[in-house]
Design a protein around this motif. Structure first.
Motif, PDB file in Angstrom:
ATOM      1  N   ARG A 178      48.414  -2.023  -8.803  1.00 31.01           N
ATOM      2  CA  ARG A 178      48.151  -3.450  -8.740  1.00 31.01           C
ATOM      3  C   ARG A 178      46.924  -3.477  -8.263  1.00 31.01           C
ATOM      4  O   ARG A 178      47.258  -2.423  -6.648  1.00 31.01           O
ATOM      5  N   ILE A 179      45.810  -4.155  -7.730  1.00 35.91           N
ATOM      6  CA  ILE A 179      44.704  -5.047  -7.137  1.00 35.91           C
ATOM      7  C   ILE A 179      45.232  -5.602  -5.633  1.00 35.91           C
ATOM      8  O   ILE A 179      45.313  -6.596  -6.645  1.00 35.91           O
ATOM      9  N   ARG A 180      45.049  -6.275  -4.848  1.00 35.92           N
ATOM     10  CA  ARG A 180      45.564  -7.019  -3.485  1.00 35.92           C
ATOM     11  C   ARG A 180      43.962  -7.332  -3.635  1.00 35.92           C
ATOM     12  O   ARG A 180      42.985  -6.518  -3.624  1.00 35.92           O
ATOM     13  N   PRO A 181      43.669  -8.602  -3.875  1.00 37.29           N
ATOM     14  CA  PRO A 181      42.200  -9.545  -3.728  1.00 37.29           C
ATOM     15  C   PRO A 181      41.630  -9.062  -2.320  1.00 37.29           C
ATOM     16  O   PRO A 181      42.983  -9.173  -1.587  1.00 37.29           O
ATOM     17  N   VAL A 182      40.027  -8.748  -2.022  1.00 37.95           N
ATOM     18  CA  VAL A 182      40.176  -9.139  -0.835  1.00 37.95           C
ATOM     19  C   VAL A 182      39.505 -10.008  -1.053  1.00 37.95           C
ATOM     20  O   VAL A 182      39.095 -11.123  -0.332  1.00 37.95           O
ATOM     21  N   ARG A 183      39.057 -10.566  -2.484  1.00 29.62           N
ATOM     22  CA  ARG A 183      37.935 -11.273  -2.431  1.00 29.62           C
ATOM     23  C   ARG A 183      37.261 -12.112  -3.587  1.00 29.62           C
ATOM     24  O   ARG A 183      37.183 -11.428  -4.695  1.00 29.62           O
ATOM     25  N   VAL A 184      37.551 -13.189  -4.248  1.00 30.95           N
ATOM     26  CA  VAL A 184      37.695 -13.560  -5.714  1.00 30.95           C
ATOM     27  C   VAL A 184      36.379 -14.491  -6.070  1.00 30.95           C
ATOM     28  O   VAL A 184      36.378 -15.368  -4.917  1.00 30.95           O
ATOM     29  N   SER A 185      35.838 -14.732  -6.504  1.00 35.79           N
ATOM     30  CA  SER A 185      34.856 -15.290  -7.063  1.00 35.79           C
ATOM     31  C   SER A 185      34.162 -15.855  -8.433  1.00 35.79           C
ATOM     32  O   SER A 185      34.577 -14.579  -8.786  1.00 35.79           O
ATOM     33  N   GLY A 186      33.800 -16.907  -8.381  1.00 32.38           N
ATOM     34  CA  GLY A 186      33.401 -17.077 -10.149  1.00 32.38           C
ATOM     35  C   GLY A 186      32.154 -17.895 -10.392  1.00 32.38           C
ATOM     36  O   GLY A 186      32.361 -18.979  -9.213  1.00 32.38           O
ATOM     37  N   ARG A 187      31.515 -18.159 -11.225  1.00 31.17           N
ATOM     38  CA  ARG A 187      30.414 -18.414 -11.956  1.00 31.17           C
ATOM     39  C   ARG A 187      31.038 -18.986 -13.219  1.00 31.17           C
ATOM     40  O   ARG A 187      31.771 -18.863 -13.994  1.00 31.17           O
ATOM     41  N   ARG A 188      30.103 -20.827 -13.289  1.00 31.78           N
ATOM     42  CA  ARG A 188      30.520 -21.502 -15.071  1.00 31.78           C
ATOM     43  C   ARG A 188      28.802 -21.648 -14.879  1.00 31.78           C
ATOM     44  O   ARG A 188      28.427 -21.904 -13.929  1.00 31.78           O
ATOM     45  N   PHE A 189      28.728 -20.516 -15.980  1.00 27.30           N
ATOM     46  CA  PHE A 189      27.671 -20.818 -16.555  1.00 27.30           C
ATOM     47  C   PHE A 189      27.633 -22.006 -18.049  1.00 27.30           C
ATOM     48  O   PHE A 189      27.850 -21.985 -19.102  1.00 27.30           O
ATOM     49  N   VAL A 190      26.248 -23.289 -17.540  1.00 30.63           N
ATOM     50  CA  VAL A 190      26.097 -23.666 -19.091  1.00 30.63           C
ATOM     51  C   VAL A 190      24.904 -23.100 -19.712  1.00 30.63           C
ATOM     52  O   VAL A 190      24.020 -23.582 -18.612  1.00 30.63           O
ATOM     53  N   PHE A 191      25.057 -22.913 -21.046  1.00 29.20           N
ATOM     54  CA  PHE A 191      23.978 -22.451 -21.689  1.00 29.20           C
ATOM     55  C   PHE A 191      22.881 -22.764 -22.193  1.00 29.20           C
ATOM     56  O   PHE A 191      22.962 -23.869 -22.457  1.00 29.20           O
ATOM     57  N   ASP A 192      21.540 -22.866 -21.222  1.00 31.91           N
ATOM     58  CA  ASP A 192      20.798 -23.726 -21.673  1.00 31.91           C
ATOM     59  C   ASP A 192      19.721 -23.582 -22.948  1.00 31.91           C
ATOM     60  O   ASP A 192      19.560 -21.990 -23.194  1.00 31.91           O
ATOM     61  N   ARG A 193      19.748 -24.198 -24.305  1.00 29.95           N
ATOM     62  CA  ARG A 193      19.464 -24.572 -25.464  1.00 29.95           C
ATOM     63  C   ARG A 193      18.328 -24.510 -25.510  1.00 29.95           C
ATOM     64  O   ARG A 193      17.011 -24.397 -26.846  1.00 29.95           O
ATOM     65  N   THR A 194      17.079 -24.716 -24.269  1.00 27.76           N
ATOM     66  CA  THR A 194      16.273 -25.469 -24.217  1.00 27.76           C
ATOM     67  C   THR A 194      14.925 -24.396 -24.701  1.00 27.76           C
ATOM     68  O   THR A 194      14.751 -23.549 -24.019  1.00 27.76           O
ATOM     69  N   PRO A 195      13.881 -24.611 -25.663  1.00 27.31           N
ATOM     70  CA  PRO A 195      13.492 -23.614 -25.943  1.00 27.31           C
ATOM     71  C   PRO A 195      12.041 -22.956 -25.504  1.00 27.31           C
ATOM     72  O   PRO A 195      11.376 -23.934 -24.170  1.00 27.31           O
ATOM     73  N   SER A 196      12.437 -21.602 -25.410  1.00 30.23           N
ATOM     74  CA  SER A 196      11.007 -21.907 -23.291  1.00 30.23           C
ATOM     75  C   SER A 196       9.751 -21.357 -23.765  1.00 30.23           C
ATOM     76  O   SER A 196       9.492 -21.314 -24.981  1.00 30.23           O
ATOM     77  N   PRO A 197       8.453 -22.171 -23.495  1.00 26.72           N
ATOM     78  CA  PRO A 197       7.038 -22.607 -24.069  1.00 26.72           C
ATOM     79  C   PRO A 197       6.935 -20.977 -23.650  1.00 26.72           C
ATOM     80  O   PRO A 197       7.241 -19.848 -22.906  1.00 26.72           O
ATOM     81  N   LEU A 198       6.308 -20.609 -24.699  1.00 23.49           N
ATOM     82  CA  LEU A 198       5.073 -19.660 -24.769  1.00 23.49           C
ATOM     83  C   LEU A 198       4.517 -18.319 -23.766  1.00 23.49           C
ATOM     84  O   LEU A 198       3.207 -19.502 -23.462  1.00 23.49           O
TER      85      LEU A 198
END
Length: 140
Positions: free
Chosen positions: A120-140
């Protein structure tokens, strides 16, 4: 949640637990012989903790020796993804009462090996992130 203007958002802890509860495969990050190790494990969330089963070997030994561990769960689709990290303390369950409680998760090994030990892992800290994928082409 994502507000449309941001590509990464910090998740509240309650959402981190909900997301983790929807998954069954995570990664245990610990150290073995002074070297970092990552172990994929099937798991269950129980009482705001993480439970997994293991056999004799490196995962069991490193959980006993290096009690401070990280546990990571993530998922994604074509548009977005998320990642949750649990920083916690791992403990091998020994008493019949603790093991009986862990068995209530219904956690079963994915492969036909004897995984008689519960951790069993008892948490000391829980963190999370949600990412929206950017589909905009990068300039060259």
């Amino acid at each position: 949640m994502t507000d449309g203007n941001r590509l990464a958002n910090i998740l509240p802890e309650s959402e981190c637990w909900n997301l983790m509860s929807s998954m069954s495969l995570g990664r245990l990050i610990t150290a073995a012989d002074g070297q970092p190790e990552v172990f994929p494990v099937n798991f269950a969330v129980q009482d705001r903790g993480v439970v997994f089963r293991t056999a004799e070997g490196t995962k069991l030994v490193s959980s006993a020796i290096n009690r401070n561990v990280l546990f990571e769960v993530d998922d994604h689709d074509a548009a977005q993804g998320w990642s949750v990290i649990v920083r916690g303390v791992a403990r091998i369950l020994h008493s019949d009462e603790e093991i009986d409680v862990a068995k209530e998760t219904g956690l079963r090994p994915w492969v036909s090996t004897d995984k008689e030990h519960y951790v069993r892992i008892r948490p000391v800290r829980v963190s999370g992130r949600r990412f929206v994928f950017d589909r905009t082409p990068s300039p060259l």
